[in-house]
Motif scaffolding. Structure first.
Motif, PDB file in Angstrom:
ATOM      1  N   GLY A   1       0.848  -1.211   0.060  1.00 29.36           N
ATOM      2  CA  GLY A   1       0.087  -0.176   0.104  1.00 29.36           C
ATOM      3  C   GLY A   1       0.740   1.373   0.094  1.00 29.36           C
ATOM      4  N   ALA A   2       2.157   1.001   0.211  1.00 32.77           N
ATOM      5  CA  ALA A   2       3.048   2.218   0.220  1.00 32.77           C
ATOM      6  C   ALA A   2       4.053   2.219  -1.344  1.00 32.77           C
ATOM      7  CB  ALA A   2       3.933   2.232   1.239  1.00 32.77           C
ATOM      8  N   VAL A   3       4.587   1.011  -1.567  1.00 28.50           N
ATOM      9  CA  VAL A   3       5.468   1.010  -2.560  1.00 28.50           C
ATOM     10  C   VAL A   3       4.482   0.526  -3.612  1.00 28.50           C
ATOM     11  CG1 VAL A   3       7.225  -0.260  -3.591  1.00 28.50           C
ATOM     12  CG2 VAL A   3       7.417   0.557  -1.221  1.00 28.50           C
ATOM     13  N   PRO A   4       4.439   1.341  -4.757  1.00 24.62           N
ATOM     14  CA  PRO A   4       3.610   1.111  -5.733  1.00 24.62           C
ATOM     15  C   PRO A   4       3.801  -0.545  -6.480  1.00 24.62           C
ATOM     16  CG  PRO A   4       4.414   3.427  -6.071  1.00 24.62           C
ATOM     17  CD  PRO A   4       5.026   2.750  -4.905  1.00 24.62           C
ATOM     18  N   GLY A   5       2.723  -1.223  -6.596  1.00 23.04           N
ATOM     19  CA  GLY A   5       2.957  -2.593  -7.055  1.00 23.04           C
ATOM     20  C   GLY A   5       3.253  -3.664  -6.132  1.00 23.04           C
ATOM     21  N   TYR A   6       3.400  -3.287  -4.749  1.00 21.47           N
ATOM     22  CA  TYR A   6       4.230  -4.186  -3.909  1.00 21.47           C
ATOM     23  C   TYR A   6       3.154  -4.809  -3.259  1.00 21.47           C
ATOM     24  CZ  TYR A   6       7.621  -6.045  -0.954  1.00 21.47           C
ATOM     25  OH  TYR A   6       8.444  -6.951   0.052  1.00 21.47           O
ATOM     26  N   GLN A   7       2.941  -6.213  -3.559  1.00 20.60           N
ATOM     27  CA  GLN A   7       1.805  -7.088  -2.853  1.00 20.60           C
ATOM     28  C   GLN A   7       2.368  -8.254  -2.075  1.00 20.60           C
ATOM     29  OE1 GLN A   7      -1.276  -8.143  -5.787  1.00 20.60           O
ATOM     30  NE2 GLN A   7      -0.158  -7.409  -7.184  1.00 20.60           N
ATOM     31  N   GLU A   8       1.490  -8.468  -0.939  1.00 16.13           N
ATOM     32  CA  GLU A   8       2.073  -9.534  -0.216  1.00 16.13           C
ATOM     33  C   GLU A   8       0.826 -10.545  -0.389  1.00 16.13           C
ATOM     34  OE1 GLU A   8       3.166  -9.657   4.495  1.00 16.13           O
ATOM     35  OE2 GLU A   8       0.983  -9.505   4.157  1.00 16.13           O
ATOM     36  N   VAL A   9       1.121 -12.042  -0.507  1.00 16.17           N
ATOM     37  CA  VAL A   9       0.141 -13.186  -0.540  1.00 16.17           C
ATOM     38  C   VAL A   9       0.581 -14.381   0.652  1.00 16.17           C
ATOM     39  CG1 VAL A   9      -0.640 -15.010  -1.826  1.00 16.17           C
ATOM     40  CG2 VAL A   9      -0.341 -12.838  -3.011  1.00 16.17           C
ATOM     41  N   VAL A  10      -0.428 -14.288   1.401  1.00 17.81           N
ATOM     42  CA  VAL A  10      -0.143 -15.233   2.702  1.00 17.81           C
ATOM     43  C   VAL A  10      -0.602 -16.514   1.964  1.00 17.81           C
ATOM     44  CG1 VAL A  10      -0.886 -15.997   4.770  1.00 17.81           C
ATOM     45  CG2 VAL A  10      -0.506 -13.631   4.279  1.00 17.81           C
ATOM     46  N   ARG A  11      -0.136 -17.642   2.270  1.00 16.25           N
ATOM     47  CA  ARG A  11      -0.279 -18.921   1.766  1.00 16.25           C
ATOM     48  C   ARG A  11      -1.463 -19.626   2.384  1.00 16.25           C
ATOM     49  NH1 ARG A  11       5.261 -19.258   1.994  1.00 16.25           N
ATOM     50  NH2 ARG A  11       6.261 -19.559  -0.146  1.00 16.25           N
ATOM     51  N   ALA A  12      -2.627 -19.144   2.288  1.00 14.17           N
ATOM     52  CA  ALA A  12      -4.057 -19.435   2.779  1.00 14.17           C
ATOM     53  C   ALA A  12      -4.685 -20.137   1.671  1.00 14.17           C
ATOM     54  CB  ALA A  12      -4.819 -18.174   3.387  1.00 14.17           C
ATOM     55  N   PRO A  13      -5.761 -20.818   1.992  1.00 18.42           N
ATOM     56  CA  PRO A  13      -6.642 -21.496   0.753  1.00 18.42           C
ATOM     57  C   PRO A  13      -7.097 -20.411  -0.346  1.00 18.42           C
ATOM     58  CG  PRO A  13      -7.382 -22.357   3.017  1.00 18.42           C
ATOM     59  CD  PRO A  13      -6.147 -21.307   3.210  1.00 18.42           C
ATOM     60  N   GLY A  14      -6.832 -20.600  -1.471  1.00 15.98           N
ATOM     61  CA  GLY A  14      -7.153 -19.876  -2.647  1.00 15.98           C
ATOM     62  C   GLY A  14      -6.205 -18.983  -2.982  1.00 15.98           C
ATOM     63  N   TYR A  15      -5.078 -19.135  -2.500  1.00 20.61           N
ATOM     64  CA  TYR A  15      -3.836 -17.989  -2.710  1.00 20.61           C
ATOM     65  C   TYR A  15      -3.287 -18.086  -4.168  1.00 20.61           C
ATOM     66  CZ  TYR A  15       0.177 -21.089  -2.012  1.00 20.61           C
ATOM     67  OH  TYR A  15       1.330 -22.039  -2.296  1.00 20.61           O
TER      68      TYR A  15
END
Length: 429
Positions: A402-416
């Motif tokens: 949400g601060a650095v443009p294009g930076y995403q976090e994906v937690v290994r949860a069902p449906g990731y």
């Protein structure tokens, strides 16, 4: 009605002062008896509490204008108690300063050092009081205790004044190479000072990168107990939140410079990554010994590769070595390329960043996916869309989401995997 504590009772017992000096001396003896066990859990807190009680009791008794013999005894008690408090404060300042430097957040670090400052003041006040009573007593023993208290107070103050505010730019292959990206970024965006350990294996390369980035003024002589790199992601996030385009422009100008990539670098990229017109995605591989639970899961990597290919993109495998059965037949293998001479010379750091830029500008690179490895951070900060995988929310790197443009976090949860699939489609478009 509040129950009267033992010290409160002593303070109100026989205002004429009868026996108070003896009680204060007894309380001091009990505190002194603990000195051999201060390392045990809870003992030092008890010791400090007893010393505080001694000072309160003896000071109150002395203020009652006791006879000279009683006054001398109380002054002797107070010299010892204040001296002990000064030395204990010096110890406490040293211990707390170590914890403050390692604090996980910048706010925790600053709060810890404010407390160190308070403890140093306590040592100084105690040393002044010990000196005052030593002058009244005018004995060799009292003067010796007062001198020790003064030395302790000066040592506590020295801990504050010699705080190392610099962050270490690791130039040893045994440390995370990628941490250099966000230390240099924090220096450019927030002016944090930097130090490099003399004689480190890649000291020349590290200095070259920092000088090329215009950070000569940020370098400080190397000292022990540097600031914790844990703070840096927060510092960078704050700068990006304030002005995302401006922060990115600053980093790109400093990290890449004005000169175009060398002909040898362009030739190397054409030979290793050219010939495939499709858009591409970096798939990072991490197999380090440090924090091995964060390493790449190769079964997951297989699935990621399939997702990339299904999206009509080409995977570029980058980072540590691939297992033999995973060497791609429909992808580009750039694993371990960072070990080649082209990326190990004096300009190694800029050359690696230029590699990513060339892949993006001339070979269709649209994003990168990987585990939480700091090697991804340089390209991410310069604008390459980034998706990093983590087992649970990452406190440090999560600050960039949400601060650095294009930076995403994906937690290994069902449906990731569905999140990754949708992201790949966005990148392709």
């Amino acid at each position: 009605m509040v129950e009267e504590g033992p010290v409160t009772g002593l303070l109100h017992h026989k205002r004429d002062g009868e026996g108070l000096a003896h009680k204060a001396a007894t309380l001091l003896a009990e505190a002194t008896a603990l000195q051999g066990t201060l390392h045990l859990p809870g003992v030092r807190d008890d010791y400090r509490s007893r010393l505080e009680q001694v000072v309160l009791l003896a000071t109150r008794a002395l203020d009652n204008n006791l006879e000279s013999r009683e006054s001398a005894l109380l002054q002797w008690v107070l010299v010892q108690a204040h001296g002990a408090r000064a030395e204990d404060a010096r110890y406490g300042a040293g211990q707390l300063s170590r914890g403050a430097q390692r604090a996980p957040t910048l706010a925790d670090c600053e709060e810890g050092w404010q407390r160190v400052e308070q403890i140093a003041c306590t040592a100084e006040v105690a040393a002044l009081a010990a000196a005052r009573f030593a002058r009244l007593l005018d004995t060799a023993k009292a003067r010796t205790i007062a001198r020790r208290a003064e030395v302790a107070a000066k040592a506590a103050r020295k801990i504050v004044t010699e705080r190392n505010c610099a962050y270490t730019f690791h130039a040893d292959p045994g440390f995370s190479f990628g941490e250099g990206w966000y230390l240099a970024a924090a220096a450019l965006l927030a002016g944090v000072p930097i130090q490099i350990r003399p004689g480190a294996a890649q000291e020349v390369q590290a200095k070259r990168f920092l000088l090329d980035a215009g950070l000569e003024g940020s370098l400080r002589p190397y000292r022990s107990r540097p600031s914790s790199p844990k703070h840096l992601t927060h510092i960078i996030a704050e700068a990006f939140r304030a002005d995302p385009p401006g922060a990115q422009r600053t980093l790109r100008a400093a990290f890449l410079g004005d000169e175009p990539p060398s002909a040898s670098l362009r030739s190397w990229i054409d030979g290793h990554g050219g010939g495939n017109p499709k858009q591409k995605v970096l798939l990072w591989i991490r197999t380090g010994d440090h924090d091995a639970l964060r390493n790449t899961c190769f079964e997951e990597l297989r699935q990621l590769s399939k997702l990339v290919l299904t999206a009509g993109l080409t995977p570029i495998f980058f980072g540590d070595a691939l297992p033999a059965d995973l060497v791609p037949t429909r992808g580009v293998d750039l694993t371990l390329c960072w070990k080649e001479p082209l990326f190990q010379g004096p300009d190694m750091r800029r050359a690696q960043l230029q590699l990513f830029e060339e892949l993006k500008d001339r070979h269709g690179l649209v994003g990168q996916i990987g585990v939480t490895t700091a090697g991804m951070d340089g390209p991410a900060l310069m604008g390459l869309p980034t998706l990093y995988l983590t087992q649970e929310r990452n406190v440090r790197l999560g600050k960039w989401v949400g601060a650095v443009p294009g930076y995403q976090e994906v937690v290994r949860a069902p449906g990731y995997f569905e999140i990754i699939r949708a992201t790949l489609q966005q990148w392709r478009q």
